[in-house]
Design a protein around this motif. Structure first.
Motif, short mmCIF file in Angstrom:
data_model
loop_
_atom_site.label_atom_id
_atom_site.label_comp_id
_atom_site.label_asym_id
_atom_site.label_seq_id
_atom_site.Cartn_x
_atom_site.Cartn_y
_atom_site.Cartn_z
N MET A 55 19.40 9.51 22.49
CA MET A 55 19.93 8.61 21.47
C MET A 55 19.68 7.18 21.92
O MET A 55 19.63 6.90 23.12
CB MET A 55 21.42 8.85 21.23
CG MET A 55 22.31 8.50 22.39
SD MET A 55 24.07 8.80 22.11
CE MET A 55 24.16 10.57 22.34
N SER A 80 25.03 4.22 20.75
CA SER A 80 26.23 5.03 20.56
C SER A 80 27.44 4.13 20.39
O SER A 80 27.39 2.93 20.69
CB SER A 80 26.45 5.98 21.75
OG SER A 80 26.87 5.24 22.90
N THR A 130 19.59 4.85 14.41
CA THR A 130 20.74 5.75 14.37
C THR A 130 21.76 5.39 15.45
O THR A 130 21.42 5.29 16.63
CB THR A 130 20.30 7.21 14.56
OG1 THR A 130 19.37 7.55 13.53
CG2 THR A 130 21.49 8.15 14.48
N VAL A 174 25.14 6.78 17.20
CA VAL A 174 25.79 8.09 17.35
C VAL A 174 27.27 7.90 17.70
O VAL A 174 27.61 7.26 18.69
CB VAL A 174 25.10 8.93 18.44
CG1 VAL A 174 25.82 10.27 18.61
CG2 VAL A 174 23.64 9.17 18.08
N GLY A 176 24.79 9.37 13.51
CA GLY A 176 24.87 10.72 14.06
C GLY A 176 26.29 10.97 14.55
O GLY A 176 27.01 10.03 14.90
N ASN A 229 24.80 11.83 3.11
CA ASN A 229 23.68 12.75 3.11
C ASN A 229 22.80 12.62 1.86
O ASN A 229 21.62 12.99 1.88
CB ASN A 229 24.18 14.18 3.26
CG ASN A 229 23.07 15.15 3.57
OD1 ASN A 229 22.30 14.94 4.51
ND2 ASN A 229 22.93 16.20 2.78
N VAL A 250 22.90 10.92 7.60
CA VAL A 250 23.81 11.52 8.57
C VAL A 250 23.27 12.84 9.11
O VAL A 250 22.62 13.61 8.40
CB VAL A 250 25.22 11.74 7.94
CG1 VAL A 250 25.17 12.80 6.85
CG2 VAL A 250 26.25 12.10 9.00
N GLY A 251 23.52 13.07 10.38
CA GLY A 251 23.26 14.35 11.03
C GLY A 251 24.44 14.66 11.94
O GLY A 251 24.99 13.75 12.58
N ASN A 286 26.16 17.02 15.03
CA ASN A 286 25.95 17.89 16.19
C ASN A 286 27.28 18.56 16.54
O ASN A 286 28.25 17.87 16.89
CB ASN A 286 25.46 17.10 17.39
CG ASN A 286 24.16 16.36 17.11
OD1 ASN A 286 23.09 16.88 17.33
ND2 ASN A 286 24.26 15.13 16.59
N ASN A 294 22.89 20.25 14.01
CA ASN A 294 22.30 20.67 15.27
C ASN A 294 23.43 21.20 16.14
O ASN A 294 24.50 20.59 16.21
CB ASN A 294 21.61 19.49 15.98
CG ASN A 294 21.14 19.86 17.37
OD1 ASN A 294 20.21 20.63 17.55
ND2 ASN A 294 21.79 19.29 18.38
N ARG A 332 14.60 13.83 9.99
CA ARG A 332 14.76 12.46 10.47
C ARG A 332 15.67 11.70 9.51
O ARG A 332 15.62 11.92 8.29
CB ARG A 332 13.40 11.75 10.55
CG ARG A 332 12.49 12.31 11.64
CD ARG A 332 11.14 11.61 11.60
NE ARG A 332 11.27 10.18 11.79
CZ ARG A 332 11.33 9.58 12.98
NH1 ARG A 332 11.25 10.32 14.09
NH2 ARG A 332 11.43 8.27 13.08
N LEU A 333 16.48 10.83 10.04
CA LEU A 333 17.38 10.06 9.19
C LEU A 333 16.65 8.85 8.60
O LEU A 333 15.64 8.38 9.12
CB LEU A 333 18.61 9.62 9.97
CG LEU A 333 19.46 10.75 10.57
CD1 LEU A 333 20.75 10.19 11.16
CD2 LEU A 333 19.77 11.83 9.54
#
Length: 357
Positions: free
Chosen positions: A68, A71, A129, A131, A164, A183, A188-189, A191, A230, A340-341
Motif C-alpha cells: 500500500m 494508510s 488509494t 488504506v 481500501g 463502489n 473501494v476494496g 480486505n 480480498n 483496480r480502483l
C-alpha cells in the motif's frame, strides 16, 4: 492452567517493558499478594479510551512488503487483542507497552475525518488509494462508540477518492450503504482477515474479534453487493494454522472473495516475548515446536527485518506454505481478479462538487 494464571478475554498476558522509557514498571509479588488478601484488583482489565490530537492522519508507507502507498488509522491500539499483531510495537511510541496496554489503552483520533478532508483537498495531492487500518483495525469495538471510520468513508465518498479497508470485524457491514455508493464509482476494496476455520484457535489467537462464521458471512454479503473482497489469510503460523491454508482459501473463495494474500508470521520487537509467554500458557504441549518452526522460517530467529523476506520467510516450512498458496490460487481463484480502483474522479471533486467541464 488455572483461571488465575491466564487472563481471559485478552491476547497478551502481561505488559512488556517499553524500550523507549528509562524506568520499568513491574508488579511485585508482595503487592499482588496484598491485593489478593484485600480482595482488590491489582489493575483494571477494562478498556480505556484516550483522545489524542494529531496534526496529520494520512501516512506514507515506504515498506515494499506492505503493498500500500498510504494508510490512515482512526485508532491506535486495538482491543481485538491478536497476540501476533505487528502493530503492537507502535504503542511504545506513545509511551505504553506493546502488551496489555495495546489492548486496553485505545487512542482515539476524533479529528481524523477533518484531517483527511484537509489532506485530499490539498491542491498538490493526487489521488492514490488510502488504506484504512494499515496499522490497527478501523472497525475494532471502539468504532461502535465513536463512529470515526464511518465519518471518514463519508469524506472519501464526498470527494470521490479511492479507499481500501482492512478488517476482521463484521461491523464493516454497518456501513454497507456508503460502501455501495463508493463502489458505484469503483472507489473501494475491502480486505477481510480470516486466520483460521477453528473457533477454538480463533478465540486463542484473536480473543475479541468476530467469529469465523461472521467473517465468512461478511465476505459473502459484500460480494453479493458486488463490492470487491480480498481475503487476508495472515499470518500463517507453523504448527497452529498453516495446515489450514487450502481449506481457508476454498472457504473464502466459496463465499465470494476475488483473491487472497498471506504472510508468514514474524515476531518482531516485543511481540517475540509476548507470543512466547502466551503460547506456553495456551498451548504448553506444542509451544517449543511452534517456536522452533517459526525460527526455521527466519534463519533461526523469531524475527527477520529484511525487506523482501521478512513477511515471506525462508526455508522448507516457508516454501511449503507458499507452494500451498500457489496451488490454492490455481484451484480456487483461477478466473478471479481483484479490480483496480478509480483514481480519475477525485480531481474533479476536490471542491466537494462536480465541475461543469
Amino acid at each position: 492452567m488455572s483461571s488465575k494464571e491466564f487472563l481471559r478475554g485478552r491476547g497478551a498476558q502481561n505488559n512488556t517493558s517499553n524500550r523507549f522509557l528509562r524506568h520499568v514498571h513491574e508488579m511485585r509479588e508482595d503487592f499482588l499478594e496484598f491485593c489478593r488478601l484485600e480482595g482488590e484488583e491489582a489493575e483494571s482489565n477494562k478498556t480505556k479510551y484516550i483522545p489524542i490530537f494529531p496534526k496529520t492522519i494520512v501516512n506514507k508507507v515506504d515498506s515494499p512488503d506492505v503493498g500500500m502507498g498510504y494508510s490512515m488509522n482512526p485508532y491506535q491500539g486495538c482491543e481485538h487483542g491478536c497476540i501476533y499483531c505487528y502493530a503492537r510495537n507502535t504503542h511504545e511510541y506513545w509511551g505504553y507497552s506493546a502488551g496489555l496496554d495495546f489492548e486496553r489503552r485505545i487512542l482515539i483520533k476524533e479529528a481524523a475525518p477533518k484531517l483527511l478532508e484537509t489532506k485530499i483537498k490539498h491542491k498538490k495531492w493526487k489521488a492514490q488509494t488510502i488504506v484504512l487500518s494499515g496499522n490497527t483495525d478501523c472497525y475494532q469495538p471502539a468504532e461502535q462508540r465513536f463512529g470515526i471510520t464511518r465519518k471518514c468513508l463519508e469524506v472519501f465518498l464526498k470527494y470521490r477518492h479511492p479507499v481500501g479497508i482492512i478488517t476482521k470485524n463484521a461491523l464493516v457491514l454497518r456501513d454497507l450503504d456508503i460502501l455501495k455508493e463508493l463502489n458505484k464509482h469503483q472507489l473501494v476494496g475491502v480486505n477481510i482477515s480470516v486466520t483460521s476455520l477453528s473457533e477454538k484457535t480463533r478465540r486463542k489467537l484473536e480473543p475479541r474479534t468476530a467469529s469465523i462464521q461472521k467473517r465468512l458471512k461478511t465476505i459473502q454479503a459484500l460480494s453479493e453487493n458486488n463490492i470487491p473482497v480480498n481475503a487476508m489469510l495472515a499470518p500463517m503460523i507453523p504448527g497452529i494454522n498453516s495446515h489450514e491454508l487450502l481449506s481457508l482459501a476454498k472457504a473464502v473463495a466459496d463465499h465470494g472473495a476475488l483473491s487472497f494474500g498471506l504472510t508468514v508470521v514474524r515476531l518482531n520487537g516485543a511481540i517475540g516475548q509476548l507470543f512466547s509467554d502466551w503460547i506456553k500458557k495456551t498451548m504448553p504441549d506444542r509451544a517449543e515446536k511452534v517456536l522452533h518452526q517459526i525460527q526455521d522460517c527466519h534463519g533461526g530467529t523469531l524475527n527477520d527485518s529484511r525487506f523482501g523476506t521478512r513477511t515471506k520467510g525462508e526455508g522448507k516450512i516457508a516454501e511449503q506454505i507458499h507452494e500451498m498458496a500457489h496451488l490454492a490460487k490455481k484451484r480456487y481463484f483461477k478466473d478471479k481478479t481483484f479490480p483496480r480502483l478509480n483514481m480519475e474522479l477525485h480531481e474533479r471533486y476536490k471542491d466537494g462538487q462536480m465541475g461543469l467541464f
